[in-house]
Design an enzyme around this catalytic site. Structure first.
Site, PDB file in Angstrom:
ATOM      1  CB  ILE A   1      17.878   2.308   3.709  1.00  0.00           C
ATOM      2  CG1 ILE A   1      19.203   2.275   4.630  1.00  0.00           C
ATOM      3  CG2 ILE A   1      16.622   1.916   4.822  1.00  0.00           C
ATOM      4  CD1 ILE A   1      19.333   2.882   5.752  1.00  0.00           C
TER       5      ILE A   1
ATOM      6  CE1 TYR B   1      21.665  12.420   8.684  1.00  0.00           C
ATOM      7  CE2 TYR B   1      22.484  11.474  10.732  1.00  0.00           C
ATOM      8  CZ  TYR B   1      21.790  11.248   9.594  1.00  0.00           C
ATOM      9  OH  TYR B   1      21.428  10.237   9.238  1.00  0.00           O
TER      10      TYR B   1
ATOM     11  CE  LYS C   1      18.124  12.055   9.301  1.00  0.00           C
ATOM     12  NZ  LYS C   1      17.316  11.179   8.466  1.00  0.00           N
TER      13      LYS C   1
ATOM     14  CB  THR D   1      23.866   3.574   2.304  1.00  0.00           C
ATOM     15  OG1 THR D   1      23.895   4.607   3.271  1.00  0.00           O
ATOM     16  CG2 THR D   1      22.976   2.304   2.953  1.00  0.00           C
TER      17      THR D   1
END
Ligand SMILES: NC(=O)c1ccc[n+]([C@@H]2O[C@H](COP(=O)([O-])OP(=O)(O)OC[C@H]3O[C@@H](n4cnc5c(N)ncnc54)[C@H](OP(=O)(O)O)[C@@H]3O)[C@@H](O)[C@H]2O)c1
Length: 332
Positions: free
Chosen positions: A58, A209, A213, A246
Protein backbone atom coordinates in the site's frame (compact mmCIF):
# COMPACT_ATOMS: atom_id res chain seq x y z
CA UNK A 1 -9.60 -25.29 33.73
CA UNK A 2 -5.79 -25.25 33.66
CA UNK A 3 -3.79 -22.33 32.24
CA UNK A 4 -2.69 -24.23 29.13
CA UNK A 5 -6.31 -24.98 28.10
CA UNK A 6 -7.30 -21.38 28.83
CA UNK A 7 -4.46 -20.06 26.63
CA UNK A 8 -5.44 -22.39 23.78
CA UNK A 9 -9.09 -21.33 23.99
CA UNK A 10 -8.21 -17.63 24.00
CA UNK A 11 -5.83 -18.05 21.06
CA UNK A 12 -8.58 -19.81 19.10
CA UNK A 13 -11.08 -17.09 20.04
CA UNK A 14 -8.78 -14.30 18.77
CA UNK A 15 -8.20 -16.22 15.51
CA UNK A 16 -11.93 -16.80 15.06
CA UNK A 17 -12.85 -13.20 15.92
CA UNK A 18 -10.31 -11.68 13.52
CA UNK A 19 -11.36 -14.00 10.69
CA UNK A 20 -15.04 -13.09 11.20
CA UNK A 21 -14.24 -9.36 11.23
CA UNK A 22 -11.97 -9.76 8.16
CA UNK A 23 -14.58 -11.74 6.21
CA UNK A 24 -17.31 -9.20 7.11
CA UNK A 25 -15.15 -6.36 5.83
CA UNK A 26 -14.20 -8.19 2.61
CA UNK A 27 -17.93 -8.62 1.99
CA UNK A 28 -18.71 -5.01 2.92
CA UNK A 29 -15.92 -3.60 0.73
CA UNK A 30 -16.95 -5.68 -2.27
CA UNK A 31 -20.74 -5.29 -2.00
CA UNK A 32 -22.13 -2.15 -0.38
CA UNK A 33 -19.16 0.07 0.45
CA UNK A 34 -17.11 -0.12 -2.72
CA UNK A 35 -13.86 1.74 -3.20
CA UNK A 36 -14.02 5.54 -3.18
CA UNK A 37 -11.45 7.58 -5.11
CA UNK A 38 -9.56 10.19 -3.06
CA UNK A 39 -10.94 13.71 -3.33
CA UNK A 40 -7.71 15.72 -3.46
CA UNK A 41 -6.40 18.66 -5.49
CA UNK A 42 -4.83 17.66 -8.83
CA UNK A 43 -1.60 19.50 -8.11
CA UNK A 44 -0.10 19.45 -4.61
CA UNK A 45 3.27 20.99 -5.45
CA UNK A 46 4.86 22.45 -2.32
CA UNK A 47 3.54 19.69 -0.04
CA UNK A 48 6.29 17.66 1.61
CA UNK A 49 5.43 14.21 2.96
CA UNK A 50 7.41 11.69 5.01
CA UNK A 51 6.20 8.08 4.75
CA UNK A 52 7.40 4.87 6.36
CA UNK A 53 7.43 1.61 4.37
CA UNK A 54 7.14 2.94 0.83
CA UNK A 55 8.97 0.06 -0.80
CA UNK A 56 6.10 -2.43 -1.11
CA UNK A 57 2.34 -2.84 -0.89
CA UNK A 58 0.00 0.00 0.00
CA UNK A 59 2.84 2.40 0.89
CA UNK A 60 4.54 1.93 -2.48
CA UNK A 61 1.29 2.67 -4.35
CA UNK A 62 0.60 5.71 -2.17
CA UNK A 63 4.09 7.11 -2.89
CA UNK A 64 3.61 6.67 -6.66
CA UNK A 65 0.30 8.54 -6.49
CA UNK A 66 1.73 11.32 -4.30
CA UNK A 67 4.65 11.77 -6.69
CA UNK A 68 2.20 12.10 -9.57
CA UNK A 69 0.40 14.81 -7.58
CA UNK A 70 3.79 16.63 -7.44
CA UNK A 71 4.37 16.21 -3.69
CA UNK A 72 7.94 15.96 -2.46
CA UNK A 73 8.38 12.64 -0.67
CA UNK A 74 10.83 11.25 1.86
CA UNK A 75 10.51 7.47 2.15
CA UNK A 76 11.85 5.60 5.19
CA UNK A 77 12.45 1.91 4.53
CA UNK A 78 14.69 -1.01 5.43
CA UNK A 79 16.14 -1.48 1.96
CA UNK A 80 16.95 1.76 0.14
CA UNK A 81 17.97 -0.15 -3.00
CA UNK A 82 14.70 -2.11 -3.10
CA UNK A 83 12.65 1.09 -2.74
CA UNK A 84 14.74 2.94 -5.34
CA UNK A 85 14.13 0.11 -7.80
CA UNK A 86 10.41 -0.19 -7.04
CA UNK A 87 9.90 3.55 -7.36
CA UNK A 88 12.12 4.10 -10.38
CA UNK A 89 13.84 6.72 -8.23
CA UNK A 90 16.14 8.02 -10.99
CA UNK A 91 13.12 9.62 -12.69
CA UNK A 92 12.31 11.89 -9.76
CA UNK A 93 15.59 13.60 -8.71
CA UNK A 94 14.77 16.24 -6.07
CA UNK A 95 11.16 15.11 -5.67
CA UNK A 96 12.06 11.83 -3.95
CA UNK A 97 14.48 11.01 -1.14
CA UNK A 98 14.86 7.47 0.22
CA UNK A 99 16.47 7.01 3.63
CA UNK A 100 17.17 3.91 5.72
CA UNK A 101 14.72 3.18 8.55
CA UNK A 102 14.14 0.10 10.64
CA UNK A 103 11.21 0.69 12.98
CA UNK A 104 12.25 -2.28 15.11
CA UNK A 105 15.33 -0.35 16.23
CA UNK A 106 14.89 2.84 18.22
CA UNK A 107 18.42 3.91 17.21
CA UNK A 108 17.42 3.64 13.53
CA UNK A 109 14.24 5.70 14.11
CA UNK A 110 16.33 8.42 15.77
CA UNK A 111 18.88 8.48 12.99
CA UNK A 112 16.12 8.57 10.33
CA UNK A 113 14.46 11.54 12.10
CA UNK A 114 17.82 13.34 12.22
CA UNK A 115 18.37 12.80 8.50
CA UNK A 116 14.84 14.02 7.70
CA UNK A 117 15.41 17.16 9.77
CA UNK A 118 18.80 17.77 8.14
CA UNK A 119 17.12 18.08 4.72
CA UNK A 120 15.82 21.39 6.10
CA UNK A 121 12.48 21.14 4.26
CA UNK A 122 9.18 21.84 6.06
CA UNK A 123 7.24 18.65 6.81
CA UNK A 124 3.53 18.93 6.06
CA UNK A 125 2.58 15.33 6.62
CA UNK A 126 3.94 12.19 8.25
CA UNK A 127 2.36 8.92 7.13
CA UNK A 128 3.07 6.10 9.57
CA UNK A 129 2.36 3.26 7.16
CA UNK A 130 4.95 0.49 7.61
CA UNK A 131 3.69 -2.57 9.41
CA UNK A 132 3.95 -6.29 10.03
CA UNK A 133 1.23 -8.80 10.83
CA UNK A 134 1.27 -12.06 12.85
CA UNK A 135 4.25 -14.43 13.00
CA UNK A 136 5.83 -16.03 16.06
CA UNK A 137 6.62 -13.90 19.11
CA UNK A 138 9.94 -12.07 18.78
CA UNK A 139 11.52 -9.28 20.76
CA UNK A 140 13.41 -6.32 19.35
CA UNK A 141 16.88 -5.37 20.58
CA UNK A 142 15.13 -2.79 22.79
CA UNK A 143 13.06 -5.55 24.45
CA UNK A 144 9.69 -4.83 22.81
CA UNK A 145 7.28 -7.35 21.26
CA UNK A 146 7.98 -6.87 17.55
CA UNK A 147 4.45 -6.18 16.19
CA UNK A 148 3.86 -3.51 18.84
CA UNK A 149 7.38 -2.16 18.24
CA UNK A 150 7.02 -1.86 14.44
CA UNK A 151 3.41 -0.79 14.17
CA UNK A 152 3.11 1.50 17.20
CA UNK A 153 6.22 2.23 19.28
CA UNK A 154 8.57 3.08 16.37
CA UNK A 155 5.91 5.37 14.88
CA UNK A 156 5.14 6.97 18.25
CA UNK A 157 8.85 7.84 18.60
CA UNK A 158 9.10 9.11 15.03
CA UNK A 159 6.03 11.34 15.51
CA UNK A 160 7.55 12.68 18.73
CA UNK A 161 10.87 13.46 17.02
CA UNK A 162 9.27 15.18 14.01
CA UNK A 163 6.41 16.89 15.87
CA UNK A 164 8.19 20.28 16.15
CA UNK A 165 8.82 20.29 12.40
CA UNK A 166 5.20 19.40 11.66
CA UNK A 167 3.98 22.13 14.00
CA UNK A 168 6.27 24.65 12.31
CA UNK A 169 4.96 23.70 8.85
CA UNK A 170 1.27 23.71 9.83
CA UNK A 171 -1.02 26.73 10.00
CA UNK A 172 -4.44 27.27 11.60
CA UNK A 173 -6.11 27.07 8.16
CA UNK A 174 -3.98 24.24 6.88
CA UNK A 175 -2.63 22.18 9.77
CA UNK A 176 0.11 19.62 9.15
CA UNK A 177 -0.99 15.97 9.49
CA UNK A 178 0.07 12.73 11.04
CA UNK A 179 -1.66 9.78 9.39
CA UNK A 180 -1.51 6.45 11.22
CA UNK A 181 -2.31 3.46 9.03
CA UNK A 182 -4.26 1.30 11.45
CA UNK A 183 -6.82 -1.41 10.65
CA UNK A 184 -10.25 -2.84 11.43
CA UNK A 185 -8.14 -5.29 13.45
CA UNK A 186 -8.08 -2.54 16.10
CA UNK A 187 -11.33 -4.13 17.38
CA UNK A 188 -9.23 -7.07 18.56
CA UNK A 189 -7.24 -4.68 20.76
CA UNK A 190 -10.28 -4.51 23.07
CA UNK A 191 -8.61 -7.23 25.17
CA UNK A 192 -5.39 -5.24 25.56
CA UNK A 193 -3.61 -5.96 28.87
CA UNK A 194 -1.94 -2.71 29.97
CA UNK A 195 0.08 -4.68 32.54
CA UNK A 196 1.60 -6.88 29.83
CA UNK A 197 1.77 -4.84 26.62
CA UNK A 198 4.63 -6.97 25.29
CA UNK A 199 2.68 -10.21 25.71
CA UNK A 200 5.25 -11.96 27.87
CA UNK A 201 2.63 -14.08 29.67
CA UNK A 202 0.46 -15.15 26.75
CA UNK A 203 1.06 -14.57 23.04
CA UNK A 204 -1.51 -14.74 20.30
CA UNK A 205 -0.22 -13.32 16.96
CA UNK A 206 -3.73 -12.07 16.12
CA UNK A 207 -4.18 -10.29 19.42
CA UNK A 208 -0.70 -8.76 19.34
CA UNK A 209 -1.50 -7.35 15.88
CA UNK A 210 -4.90 -6.10 17.10
CA UNK A 211 -3.23 -4.45 20.11
CA UNK A 212 -0.72 -2.64 17.91
CA UNK A 213 -3.48 -1.38 15.60
CA UNK A 214 -5.67 -0.31 18.55
CA UNK A 215 -2.62 1.50 19.94
CA UNK A 216 -2.31 3.46 16.67
CA UNK A 217 -5.98 4.51 16.88
CA UNK A 218 -5.69 5.54 20.54
CA UNK A 219 -2.43 7.42 19.90
CA UNK A 220 -4.09 9.33 17.03
CA UNK A 221 -7.19 10.26 19.00
CA UNK A 222 -5.30 11.25 22.13
CA UNK A 223 -2.69 13.38 20.35
CA UNK A 224 -5.36 15.06 18.21
CA UNK A 225 -7.48 15.86 21.26
CA UNK A 226 -4.40 17.30 23.03
CA UNK A 227 -4.22 19.91 20.27
CA UNK A 228 -7.86 20.92 20.80
CA UNK A 229 -7.05 23.31 23.68
CA UNK A 230 -5.06 25.52 21.28
CA UNK A 231 -5.41 26.36 17.59
CA UNK A 232 -4.21 23.02 16.18
CA UNK A 233 -1.28 23.20 13.79
CA UNK A 234 -1.12 19.42 13.53
CA UNK A 235 -4.08 17.09 12.99
CA UNK A 236 -3.78 13.39 13.71
CA UNK A 237 -5.82 10.84 11.77
CA UNK A 238 -6.00 7.07 11.77
CA UNK A 239 -7.38 4.91 8.98
CA UNK A 240 -8.20 1.42 7.81
CA UNK A 241 -6.94 1.06 4.20
CA UNK A 242 -9.27 -1.81 3.29
CA UNK A 243 -8.60 -5.53 3.21
CA UNK A 244 -5.90 -5.34 0.57
CA UNK A 245 -4.01 -8.13 -1.14
CA UNK A 246 -0.36 -7.52 -0.24
CA UNK A 247 2.60 -9.38 1.28
CA UNK A 248 1.16 -8.55 4.70
CA UNK A 249 -0.70 -11.88 4.51
CA UNK A 250 2.51 -13.96 4.43
CA UNK A 251 1.45 -15.72 7.63
CA UNK A 252 -2.18 -16.27 6.60
CA UNK A 253 -2.52 -19.82 5.30
CA UNK A 254 -5.74 -19.43 3.30
CA UNK A 255 -4.43 -16.44 1.35
CA UNK A 256 -1.35 -18.47 0.39
CA UNK A 257 -3.36 -21.55 -0.49
CA UNK A 258 -6.22 -19.82 -2.34
CA UNK A 259 -4.31 -16.98 -3.95
CA UNK A 260 -6.86 -16.66 -6.77
CA UNK A 261 -9.72 -16.33 -4.25
CA UNK A 262 -7.85 -13.60 -2.36
CA UNK A 263 -7.15 -11.84 -5.67
CA UNK A 264 -10.88 -11.97 -6.50
CA UNK A 265 -12.21 -10.79 -3.14
CA UNK A 266 -9.66 -8.40 -1.68
CA UNK A 267 -8.91 -4.80 -2.65
CA UNK A 268 -5.86 -3.98 -4.79
CA UNK A 269 -2.74 -2.24 -3.47
CA UNK A 270 -3.45 0.92 -5.58
CA UNK A 271 -6.92 1.09 -4.00
CA UNK A 272 -5.30 0.82 -0.56
CA UNK A 273 -2.85 3.56 -1.58
CA UNK A 274 -5.77 5.86 -2.42
CA UNK A 275 -6.92 5.83 1.21
CA UNK A 276 -3.51 7.13 2.36
CA UNK A 277 -3.52 9.85 -0.31
CA UNK A 278 -7.00 10.94 0.79
CA UNK A 279 -6.04 11.08 4.48
CA UNK A 280 -2.87 13.02 3.71
CA UNK A 281 -4.35 15.60 1.32
CA UNK A 282 -8.17 15.83 1.37
CA UNK A 283 -8.93 19.49 2.22
CA UNK A 284 -12.13 18.68 4.18
CA UNK A 285 -10.14 16.70 6.75
CA UNK A 286 -8.16 19.77 7.84
CA UNK A 287 -10.92 20.90 10.21
CA UNK A 288 -12.90 17.66 10.62
CA UNK A 289 -13.99 16.50 14.07
CA UNK A 290 -12.22 13.18 14.55
CA UNK A 291 -13.04 12.44 18.19
CA UNK A 292 -13.73 8.67 18.46
CA UNK A 293 -13.42 8.39 14.69
CA UNK A 294 -11.05 7.11 12.03
CA UNK A 295 -11.26 6.73 8.26
CA UNK A 296 -12.69 3.63 6.62
CA UNK A 297 -12.84 3.73 2.83
CA UNK A 298 -11.98 7.44 3.13
CA UNK A 299 -15.01 8.25 5.32
CA UNK A 300 -15.02 9.05 9.02
CA UNK A 301 -16.46 6.17 11.05
CA UNK A 302 -16.66 5.38 14.77
CA UNK A 303 -13.84 3.31 16.24
CA UNK A 304 -14.28 0.59 18.87
CA UNK A 305 -15.55 1.62 22.32
CA UNK A 306 -12.27 0.44 23.84
CA UNK A 307 -10.15 2.76 21.70
CA UNK A 308 -12.66 5.62 22.12
CA UNK A 309 -12.24 5.52 25.91
CA UNK A 310 -10.19 8.54 27.06
CA UNK A 311 -9.03 6.55 30.07
CA UNK A 312 -7.62 3.78 27.84
CA UNK A 313 -6.03 6.36 25.53
CA UNK A 314 -4.35 8.04 28.52
CA UNK A 315 -3.04 4.72 29.87
CA UNK A 316 -1.56 3.79 26.50
CA UNK A 317 -0.09 7.27 26.06
CA UNK A 318 1.64 7.13 29.45
CA UNK A 319 2.92 3.60 28.86
CA UNK A 320 4.33 4.61 25.45
CA UNK A 321 6.06 7.70 26.88
CA UNK A 322 7.50 5.57 29.68
CA UNK A 323 8.84 2.91 27.28
CA UNK A 324 10.56 5.60 25.24
CA UNK A 325 11.60 7.76 28.17
CA UNK A 326 9.71 10.76 26.76
CA UNK A 327 9.19 13.54 29.31
CA UNK A 328 7.20 15.87 27.08
CA UNK A 329 5.86 14.80 23.68
CA UNK A 330 7.43 16.74 20.82
CA UNK A 331 10.25 18.14 22.98
CA UNK A 332 13.68 16.48 23.05
N1 LIG B 1 -3.12 -5.16 3.51
C1 LIG B 1 -4.19 -5.05 4.30
O1 LIG B 1 -5.22 -5.72 4.11
C2 LIG B 1 -4.17 -4.11 5.46
C3 LIG B 1 -5.33 -3.99 6.22
C4 LIG B 1 -5.33 -3.12 7.31
C5 LIG B 1 -4.19 -2.41 7.62
N2 LIG B 1 -3.07 -2.56 6.86
C6 LIG B 1 -1.87 -1.79 7.26
O2 LIG B 1 -1.34 -1.14 6.12
C7 LIG B 1 0.07 -0.94 6.31
C8 LIG B 1 0.82 -1.36 5.05
O3 LIG B 1 0.61 -2.75 4.88
P1 LIG B 1 0.77 -3.50 3.47
O4 LIG B 1 -0.47 -4.27 3.27
O5 LIG B 1 1.22 -2.57 2.43
O6 LIG B 1 1.92 -4.56 3.85
P2 LIG B 1 3.24 -4.99 3.08
O7 LIG B 1 2.99 -5.11 1.62
O8 LIG B 1 3.74 -6.18 3.81
O9 LIG B 1 4.22 -3.76 3.30
C9 LIG B 1 4.68 -3.47 4.58
C10 LIG B 1 5.69 -2.34 4.50
O10 LIG B 1 6.16 -2.08 5.83
C11 LIG B 1 7.59 -2.10 5.82
N3 LIG B 1 8.15 -2.55 7.08
C12 LIG B 1 7.87 -3.69 7.75
N4 LIG B 1 8.64 -3.77 8.86
C13 LIG B 1 9.40 -2.66 8.88
C14 LIG B 1 10.39 -2.15 9.76
N5 LIG B 1 10.78 -2.82 10.85
N6 LIG B 1 10.96 -0.97 9.49
C15 LIG B 1 10.61 -0.28 8.39
N7 LIG B 1 9.69 -0.70 7.50
C16 LIG B 1 9.10 -1.88 7.75
C17 LIG B 1 7.94 -3.07 4.70
O11 LIG B 1 9.26 -2.85 4.28
P3 LIG B 1 10.27 -4.04 3.94
O12 LIG B 1 10.20 -4.18 2.46
O13 LIG B 1 11.59 -3.56 4.42
O14 LIG B 1 9.81 -5.26 4.68
C18 LIG B 1 6.90 -2.70 3.64
O15 LIG B 1 7.30 -1.56 2.93
C19 LIG B 1 0.45 -1.75 7.55
O16 LIG B 1 0.57 -0.88 8.65
C20 LIG B 1 -0.73 -2.68 7.74
O17 LIG B 1 -0.91 -3.06 9.10
C21 LIG B 1 -3.03 -3.39 5.79
Amino acid sequence: MNCFKMDCLLTLWYKFYLNVVGATYIFKEQIWDRHRKPSVPANCEGTNIVITGGSRGIGLEAVKKLLNLKCRIIVGCRSVDQAAKALNAKEYNEQLTILPLDLMKLSSVRSFAEQVKSTGIPIHCLINNAGIMFGPRKETEDGFECQLATNHIGHFLLSHLLFNNLEAAGTAEKPARIVNVSSIAHYLGSWMDFQDLHATKRYSPEQAYGNSKAAQVMFSQYLDSMQASKVPRVRVLALHPGVVKTDLYTHVWWVKLFDWFAWLTMKTAPQGGDTLVHAALAPELAQAVVTNKYLENSRLQRTSDFTASLENQRKLWEASCQMLNIQEFGKE
